[in-house]
Design a protein around this motif. Sequence first.
Motif, mmCIF file in Angstrom:
data_model
loop_
_atom_site.group_PDB
_atom_site.id
_atom_site.type_symbol
_atom_site.label_atom_id
_atom_site.label_comp_id
_atom_site.label_asym_id
_atom_site.label_seq_id
_atom_site.Cartn_x
_atom_site.Cartn_y
_atom_site.Cartn_z
ATOM 1 N N GLY A 64 30.182 -4.169 -32.431
ATOM 2 C CA GLY A 64 28.728 -4.600 -32.563
ATOM 3 C C GLY A 64 28.588 -6.115 -32.316
ATOM 4 N N VAL A 65 29.651 -6.983 -32.924
ATOM 5 C CA VAL A 65 29.760 -8.454 -32.579
ATOM 6 C C VAL A 65 30.001 -8.602 -30.885
ATOM 7 C CG1 VAL A 65 31.015 -10.527 -33.177
ATOM 8 C CG2 VAL A 65 30.388 -9.120 -34.861
ATOM 9 N N MET A 66 30.692 -7.881 -30.585
ATOM 10 C CA MET A 66 31.311 -7.987 -29.217
ATOM 11 C C MET A 66 30.019 -7.526 -28.260
ATOM 12 S SD MET A 66 35.242 -6.505 -29.526
ATOM 13 C CE MET A 66 35.959 -7.516 -27.892
ATOM 14 N N VAL A 67 29.296 -6.656 -28.516
ATOM 15 C CA VAL A 67 28.140 -6.302 -27.699
ATOM 16 C C VAL A 67 27.336 -7.398 -27.818
ATOM 17 C CG1 VAL A 67 26.452 -4.705 -27.203
ATOM 18 C CG2 VAL A 67 28.757 -3.848 -27.803
ATOM 19 N N ILE A 68 26.874 -7.977 -28.980
ATOM 20 C CA ILE A 68 26.040 -9.033 -28.920
ATOM 21 C C ILE A 68 26.595 -10.095 -28.042
ATOM 22 C CG2 ILE A 68 24.953 -10.947 -30.721
ATOM 23 C CD1 ILE A 68 25.125 -8.404 -32.678
ATOM 24 N N ALA A 69 27.793 -10.546 -28.292
ATOM 25 C CA ALA A 69 28.342 -11.582 -27.433
ATOM 26 C C ALA A 69 28.272 -11.588 -25.816
ATOM 27 C CB ALA A 69 29.884 -11.822 -27.931
ATOM 28 N N PHE A 70 28.408 -10.370 -25.440
ATOM 29 C CA PHE A 70 28.386 -9.968 -24.008
ATOM 30 C C PHE A 70 26.781 -10.135 -23.655
ATOM 31 C CE2 PHE A 70 27.787 -6.583 -20.603
ATOM 32 C CZ PHE A 70 28.147 -7.395 -19.499
ATOM 33 N N ALA A 71 26.023 -9.611 -24.417
ATOM 34 C CA ALA A 71 24.360 -9.714 -24.106
ATOM 35 C C ALA A 71 24.016 -11.058 -23.845
ATOM 36 C CB ALA A 71 23.726 -9.033 -25.294
ATOM 37 N N ILE A 72 24.614 -12.006 -24.726
ATOM 38 C CA ILE A 72 24.394 -13.424 -24.900
ATOM 39 C C ILE A 72 24.856 -13.931 -23.488
ATOM 40 C CG2 ILE A 72 24.608 -15.610 -25.711
ATOM 41 C CD1 ILE A 72 24.910 -14.241 -28.468
ATOM 42 N N ARG A 81 19.727 -10.644 -12.096
ATOM 43 C CA ARG A 81 19.441 -9.345 -11.994
ATOM 44 C C ARG A 81 20.285 -8.506 -13.280
ATOM 45 N NH1 ARG A 81 22.868 -9.084 -6.256
ATOM 46 N NH2 ARG A 81 24.072 -10.501 -7.453
ATOM 47 N N LEU A 82 21.064 -8.980 -14.062
ATOM 48 C CA LEU A 82 21.697 -8.278 -14.944
ATOM 49 C C LEU A 82 21.068 -8.557 -16.379
ATOM 50 C CD1 LEU A 82 25.519 -7.855 -14.407
ATOM 51 C CD2 LEU A 82 23.707 -5.759 -14.840
ATOM 52 N N ARG A 83 20.253 -9.748 -16.370
ATOM 53 C CA ARG A 83 19.786 -10.370 -17.571
ATOM 54 C C ARG A 83 18.854 -9.203 -18.332
ATOM 55 N NH1 ARG A 83 17.316 -16.298 -16.694
ATOM 56 N NH2 ARG A 83 19.724 -16.370 -16.307
ATOM 57 N N PRO A 84 17.857 -8.516 -17.719
ATOM 58 C CA PRO A 84 16.997 -7.705 -18.382
ATOM 59 C C PRO A 84 17.830 -6.614 -19.291
ATOM 60 C CG PRO A 84 15.991 -8.013 -16.243
ATOM 61 C CD PRO A 84 17.528 -8.490 -16.203
ATOM 62 N N ALA A 85 19.065 -6.422 -18.808
ATOM 63 C CA ALA A 85 19.864 -5.618 -19.724
ATOM 64 C C ALA A 85 20.238 -6.115 -21.230
ATOM 65 C CB ALA A 85 20.948 -5.036 -18.926
ATOM 66 N N ALA A 86 20.221 -7.314 -21.245
ATOM 67 C CA ALA A 86 20.926 -8.050 -22.377
ATOM 68 C C ALA A 86 19.931 -7.582 -23.632
ATOM 69 C CB ALA A 86 20.734 -9.545 -21.942
ATOM 70 N N TYR A 87 18.613 -7.374 -23.260
ATOM 71 C CA TYR A 87 17.734 -7.123 -24.458
ATOM 72 C C TYR A 87 18.127 -5.951 -25.301
ATOM 73 C CZ TYR A 87 15.468 -11.136 -22.326
ATOM 74 O OH TYR A 87 15.439 -12.534 -21.926
ATOM 75 N N LEU A 89 21.018 -4.548 -24.920
ATOM 76 C CA LEU A 89 22.330 -4.614 -25.482
ATOM 77 C C LEU A 89 22.178 -5.499 -26.784
ATOM 78 C CD1 LEU A 89 24.446 -5.180 -22.454
ATOM 79 C CD2 LEU A 89 24.338 -3.119 -23.730
ATOM 80 N N LEU A 90 21.410 -6.289 -27.005
ATOM 81 C CA LEU A 90 21.186 -7.120 -28.308
ATOM 82 C C LEU A 90 21.049 -6.166 -29.334
ATOM 83 C CD1 LEU A 90 19.491 -10.405 -27.116
ATOM 84 C CD2 LEU A 90 21.781 -10.184 -28.163
ATOM 85 N N VAL A 91 19.888 -5.266 -29.082
ATOM 86 C CA VAL A 91 19.686 -4.609 -30.092
ATOM 87 C C VAL A 91 20.560 -3.627 -30.356
ATOM 88 C CG1 VAL A 91 17.964 -2.682 -30.890
ATOM 89 C CG2 VAL A 91 17.054 -4.677 -29.452
ATOM 90 N N ALA A 92 21.288 -2.849 -29.270
ATOM 91 C CA ALA A 92 22.597 -1.923 -29.621
ATOM 92 C C ALA A 92 23.566 -2.564 -30.379
ATOM 93 C CB ALA A 92 23.131 -1.498 -28.207
#
Length: 229
Positions: A64-72, A81-87, A89-92
């Motif tokens: 969970g922490v690593m997915v949050i870090a990647f989203a950031i 182009r990949l920025r909308p996928a961050a949101y 991923l933050l929830v995930a």
Amino acid sequence: MLRRIRRHPLATCGILAPAVFFGASLAAAAAQPSYSSRTEDLSALAALNARDAWIMVAGTVALGVMVIAFAIALLLHYDRRLRPAAYPLLVAGLATAARGGPADRLLSERVDAACAARSNAGLLSWHDEAHNLMAALLLVTFSLAPLVAAHRLRGSRETRRLAWASSAVAAAIAVLAAVYFSEVAGSWSGLVERVMAGLALAWVAAAAWRLLSGPEPAPPDRARAAGAG
């Protein structure tokens, strides 16, 4: 590549996440000789009566922490182009970390009659209900992230391959989720869940690799200056 990693260290979390999570699941499964990866869920490795449940708990929270870090990292990167996928991923990432706590079940209710009886009688605590809710949220967000990315990446020739792969991953997760929750998989439910998790994390790793190895666009202010010139 080393320069890119030093510049975007959070992005490396997306590449390392699959190894950390599945490494923890293998270690936790090895600690329980009677556990079947084919029939039982990953969360059974963190059940209240699981042996060395802390291994899976630690691996899930770390994921969970690593997915949050990647989203950031996606939010901070110049490539929008990949920025909308961050949101999603933050929830995930938040849902994954929240799901890391032990579930109030006797291993997997799919193969444990006592656990299934407790579940059907409504005797499980709110911790288990929250655990299941986080699982549903994970499936939605891990499907949505590649779907959003596919829409944004499709317009460029250099990212078209990743766009098609992203669409395929989103579709595959949706189909496998339907199979999993309808219990069509039967005694293969554990394997189906692992394939879903593998697809989701493989996409995260591919997106992270793209961020680190692909051509880096100019910062917005530099791009505007070049356009004005």
